[in-house]
Design a protein around this motif. Structure first.
Motif, PDB file in Angstrom:
ATOM      1  N   VAL A   1       8.642   0.610 -31.213  1.00  0.00           N
ATOM      2  CA  VAL A   1       9.973   0.713 -30.619  1.00  0.00           C
ATOM      3  C   VAL A   1      10.917   1.459 -31.564  1.00  0.00           C
ATOM      4  O   VAL A   1      11.709   2.303 -31.140  1.00  0.00           O
ATOM      5  CB  VAL A   1      10.526  -0.706 -30.325  1.00  0.00           C
ATOM      6  N   HIS A   2      10.799   1.161 -32.859  1.00  0.00           N
ATOM      7  CA  HIS A   2      11.742   1.740 -33.827  1.00  0.00           C
ATOM      8  C   HIS A   2      11.300   3.107 -34.340  1.00  0.00           C
ATOM      9  O   HIS A   2      12.126   3.952 -34.639  1.00  0.00           O
ATOM     10  CB  HIS A   2      11.927   0.769 -35.005  1.00  0.00           C
ATOM     11  N   TRP A   3       9.999   3.274 -34.477  1.00  0.00           N
ATOM     12  CA  TRP A   3       9.490   4.544 -35.038  1.00  0.00           C
ATOM     13  C   TRP A   3       8.379   5.115 -34.160  1.00  0.00           C
ATOM     14  O   TRP A   3       7.207   5.135 -34.575  1.00  0.00           O
ATOM     15  CB  TRP A   3       8.972   4.326 -36.463  1.00  0.00           C
ATOM     16  N   PRO A   4       8.725   5.584 -32.961  1.00  0.00           N
ATOM     17  CA  PRO A   4       7.678   6.098 -32.066  1.00  0.00           C
ATOM     18  C   PRO A   4       6.962   7.327 -32.625  1.00  0.00           C
ATOM     19  O   PRO A   4       5.750   7.469 -32.432  1.00  0.00           O
ATOM     20  CB  PRO A   4       8.440   6.436 -30.778  1.00  0.00           C
TER      21      PRO A   4
ATOM     22  N   VAL B   1      -3.703  10.251 -36.441  1.00  0.00           N
ATOM     23  CA  VAL B   1      -4.364  10.501 -37.737  1.00  0.00           C
ATOM     24  C   VAL B   1      -5.552   9.546 -37.897  1.00  0.00           C
ATOM     25  O   VAL B   1      -6.633   9.948 -38.346  1.00  0.00           O
ATOM     26  CB  VAL B   1      -3.362  10.352 -38.909  1.00  0.00           C
ATOM     27  N   LEU B   2      -5.363   8.287 -37.498  1.00  0.00           N
ATOM     28  CA  LEU B   2      -6.462   7.314 -37.583  1.00  0.00           C
ATOM     29  C   LEU B   2      -7.620   7.727 -36.660  1.00  0.00           C
ATOM     30  O   LEU B   2      -8.790   7.591 -37.024  1.00  0.00           O
ATOM     31  CB  LEU B   2      -5.970   5.910 -37.226  1.00  0.00           C
ATOM     32  N   ALA B   3      -7.281   8.257 -35.471  1.00  0.00           N
ATOM     33  CA  ALA B   3      -8.327   8.719 -34.540  1.00  0.00           C
ATOM     34  C   ALA B   3      -9.103   9.881 -35.163  1.00  0.00           C
ATOM     35  O   ALA B   3     -10.342   9.937 -35.091  1.00  0.00           O
ATOM     36  CB  ALA B   3      -7.696   9.152 -33.214  1.00  0.00           C
ATOM     37  N   TRP B   4      -8.399  10.798 -35.772  1.00  0.00           N
ATOM     38  CA  TRP B   4      -9.038  11.962 -36.425  1.00  0.00           C
ATOM     39  C   TRP B   4      -9.953  11.490 -37.560  1.00  0.00           C
ATOM     40  O   TRP B   4     -11.077  11.965 -37.702  1.00  0.00           O
ATOM     41  CB  TRP B   4      -7.944  12.897 -36.950  1.00  0.00           C
ATOM     42  N   TRP B   5      -9.457  10.541 -38.310  1.00  0.00           N
ATOM     43  CA  TRP B   5     -10.224   9.994 -39.445  1.00  0.00           C
ATOM     44  C   TRP B   5     -11.526   9.350 -38.955  1.00  0.00           C
ATOM     45  O   TRP B   5     -12.611   9.548 -39.511  1.00  0.00           O
ATOM     46  CB  TRP B   5      -9.339   8.986 -40.188  1.00  0.00           C
ATOM     47  N   LYS B   6     -11.401   8.546 -37.863  1.00  0.00           N
ATOM     48  CA  LYS B   6     -12.588   7.879 -37.316  1.00  0.00           C
ATOM     49  C   LYS B   6     -13.610   8.902 -36.810  1.00  0.00           C
ATOM     50  O   LYS B   6     -14.814   8.757 -37.051  1.00  0.00           O
ATOM     51  CB  LYS B   6     -12.178   6.945 -36.159  1.00  0.00           C
ATOM     52  N   ALA B   7     -13.107   9.921 -36.128  1.00  0.00           N
ATOM     53  CA  ALA B   7     -14.013  10.963 -35.607  1.00  0.00           C
ATOM     54  C   ALA B   7     -14.742  11.664 -36.756  1.00  0.00           C
ATOM     55  O   ALA B   7     -15.940  11.950 -36.671  1.00  0.00           O
ATOM     56  CB  ALA B   7     -13.217  11.972 -34.781  1.00  0.00           C
ATOM     57  N   ARG B   8     -14.033  11.912 -37.843  1.00  0.00           N
ATOM     58  CA  ARG B   8     -14.636  12.569 -39.016  1.00  0.00           C
ATOM     59  C   ARG B   8     -15.751  11.708 -39.612  1.00  0.00           C
ATOM     60  O   ARG B   8     -16.792  12.217 -40.031  1.00  0.00           O
ATOM     61  CB  ARG B   8     -13.569  12.824 -40.089  1.00  0.00           C
ATOM     62  N   ILE B   9     -15.509  10.403 -39.660  1.00  0.00           N
ATOM     63  CA  ILE B   9     -16.529   9.494 -40.226  1.00  0.00           C
ATOM     64  C   ILE B   9     -17.793   9.514 -39.355  1.00  0.00           C
ATOM     65  O   ILE B   9     -18.909   9.593 -39.874  1.00  0.00           O
ATOM     66  CB  ILE B   9     -15.967   8.054 -40.337  1.00  0.00           C
ATOM     67  N   ILE B  10     -17.615   9.463 -38.034  1.00  0.00           N
ATOM     68  CA  ILE B  10     -18.786   9.475 -37.131  1.00  0.00           C
ATOM     69  C   ILE B  10     -19.571  10.775 -37.302  1.00  0.00           C
ATOM     70  O   ILE B  10     -20.800  10.771 -37.383  1.00  0.00           O
ATOM     71  CB  ILE B  10     -18.328   9.271 -35.667  1.00  0.00           C
ATOM     72  N   LEU B  11     -18.845  11.874 -37.374  1.00  0.00           N
ATOM     73  CA  LEU B  11     -19.530  13.175 -37.537  1.00  0.00           C
ATOM     74  C   LEU B  11     -20.253  13.262 -38.885  1.00  0.00           C
ATOM     75  O   LEU B  11     -21.395  13.715 -38.967  1.00  0.00           O
ATOM     76  CB  LEU B  11     -18.515  14.312 -37.421  1.00  0.00           C
TER      77      LEU B  11
ATOM     78  N   ALA C   1       0.600   8.199 -36.782  1.00  0.00           N
ATOM     79  CA  ALA C   1      -0.370   7.309 -37.446  1.00  0.00           C
ATOM     80  C   ALA C   1      -1.589   7.064 -36.567  1.00  0.00           C
ATOM     81  O   ALA C   1      -2.729   7.135 -37.045  1.00  0.00           O
ATOM     82  CB  ALA C   1       0.313   5.982 -37.800  1.00  0.00           C
ATOM     83  N   VAL C   2      -1.372   6.788 -35.287  1.00  0.00           N
ATOM     84  CA  VAL C   2      -2.501   6.501 -34.379  1.00  0.00           C
ATOM     85  C   VAL C   2      -3.417   7.725 -34.253  1.00  0.00           C
ATOM     86  O   VAL C   2      -4.653   7.595 -34.267  1.00  0.00           O
ATOM     87  CB  VAL C   2      -1.965   6.042 -32.998  1.00  0.00           C
TER      88      VAL C   2
END
Lengths: 89, 182
Positions: free
Chosen positions: A30-33, A42-52, A39-40
């Motif tokens: 609500v305060h920092w959309p 960047v975390l998705a990108w990070w997870k995809a990188r780990i799987i690859l 952040a969400v």
């Protein structure tokens, strides 16, 4: 890929997934959309990188790993831009 | 003598990588269109998204990631010649795939019971299309993993687990955009 590396990859993926879910459920959005959206994704990108890298074996092919990292990075930047577009209107 | 090609560096079958890139491109296009349509009605999309069960989707993420881990371990065990362990891990990975589908089915059923269908709001067009198409891939993997547990050459297991990791990869991009980005 060693078993230890696979365990670490799994634990990291779980931690990152719980982190992004907790972020979405928190009042931070609500305060920092903008920061939360960044952040969400960047975390998705990070997870995809780990799987690859770990599960699909791109750790053994660094040039291809960089290409996939770049491609997925571009996709996340595009999605971030589209997500932020309504805020700029 | 054949000149080395850049694709030789890729682990596994080139055809599997073509499939992975193709699937990523399809889902990436779907997510980009979803976010583009969202620009026209961000409030409506936010309200529709609030009707989703984020907790169930979070549990499903843990289930799928763990299934991917078991598949990766199965390939590792098969490389080490431990065929029995590899088979057990592949079946366990497939069972977690079934659990994912069961949770996803319950999610779809609860939407249907609440009167929410694909044309309730544009958000749900994309929700049903993208998560349904992904679930179809999970169903394919659930068939494929026991199949390679039976025909358990290293190459078969490598290809099937690569397919399963692709399903995992798509989900870690789909989940935050559909369920989390507000």
């Amino acid at each position: 890929m060693t078993e230890r590396a696979l365990y670490i990859a799994w634990a990291t993926l779980i931690a990152l997934s719980l982190g992004s879910t907790a972020l979405a459920a928190s009042g931070l959005w609500v305060h920092w959309p903008v920061a939360s959206g960044v952040a969400v994704l960047v975390l998705a990108w990070w997870k995809a990188r780990i799987i690859l890298a770990r599960y699909l074996g791109l750790d053994a092919a660094p040039a291809w790993r960089r290409r996939f990292d770049f491609g997925l990075g571009c996709l996340c930047v595009l999605m971030l831009g589209l997500y932020l577009a309504p805020l700029a209107m | 003598m054949r000149q080395p090609h850049a694709s030789d560096e890729l682990p596994g079958e080139l055809l599997m990588w073509i499939l992975i890139v193709s699937e990523l491109a399809v889902f990436a296009a779907g997510l980009a269109v979803f976010l583009s349509v969202r620009i026209t009605d961000p409030e409506g999309f936010a309200q529709a998204q609030d009707m989703l069960d984020r907790r169930a989707a979070g549990i499903n993420t843990v289930v799928l990631i763990t299934s991917g881990f078991l598949a990766a371990m199965a390939y590792r065990m098969r490389q080490l010649g431990q065929r029995g362990k590899a088979r057990l891990l592949l079946i366990s990975a497939a069972l977690l795939g079934v659990l994912f589908l069961w949770i996803k089915g319950a999610e779809f059923a609860s939407k249907s019971a609440a009167g929410i269908v694909w044309d309730t709001h544009p958000f749900f067009n994309f929700y049903f299309l993208l998560t349904g198409f992904h679930a179809a891939h999970v169903a394919a993997g659930v068939v494929l993993l026991p199949l390679v547990a039976w025909r358990d050459t290293v190459e078969n297991i490598e290809d099937a687990t690569a397919f399963w990791h692709m399903v995992d990869l798509v989900w870690v991009l789909l989940f935050p955009v559909i369920y989390l980005l507000r």
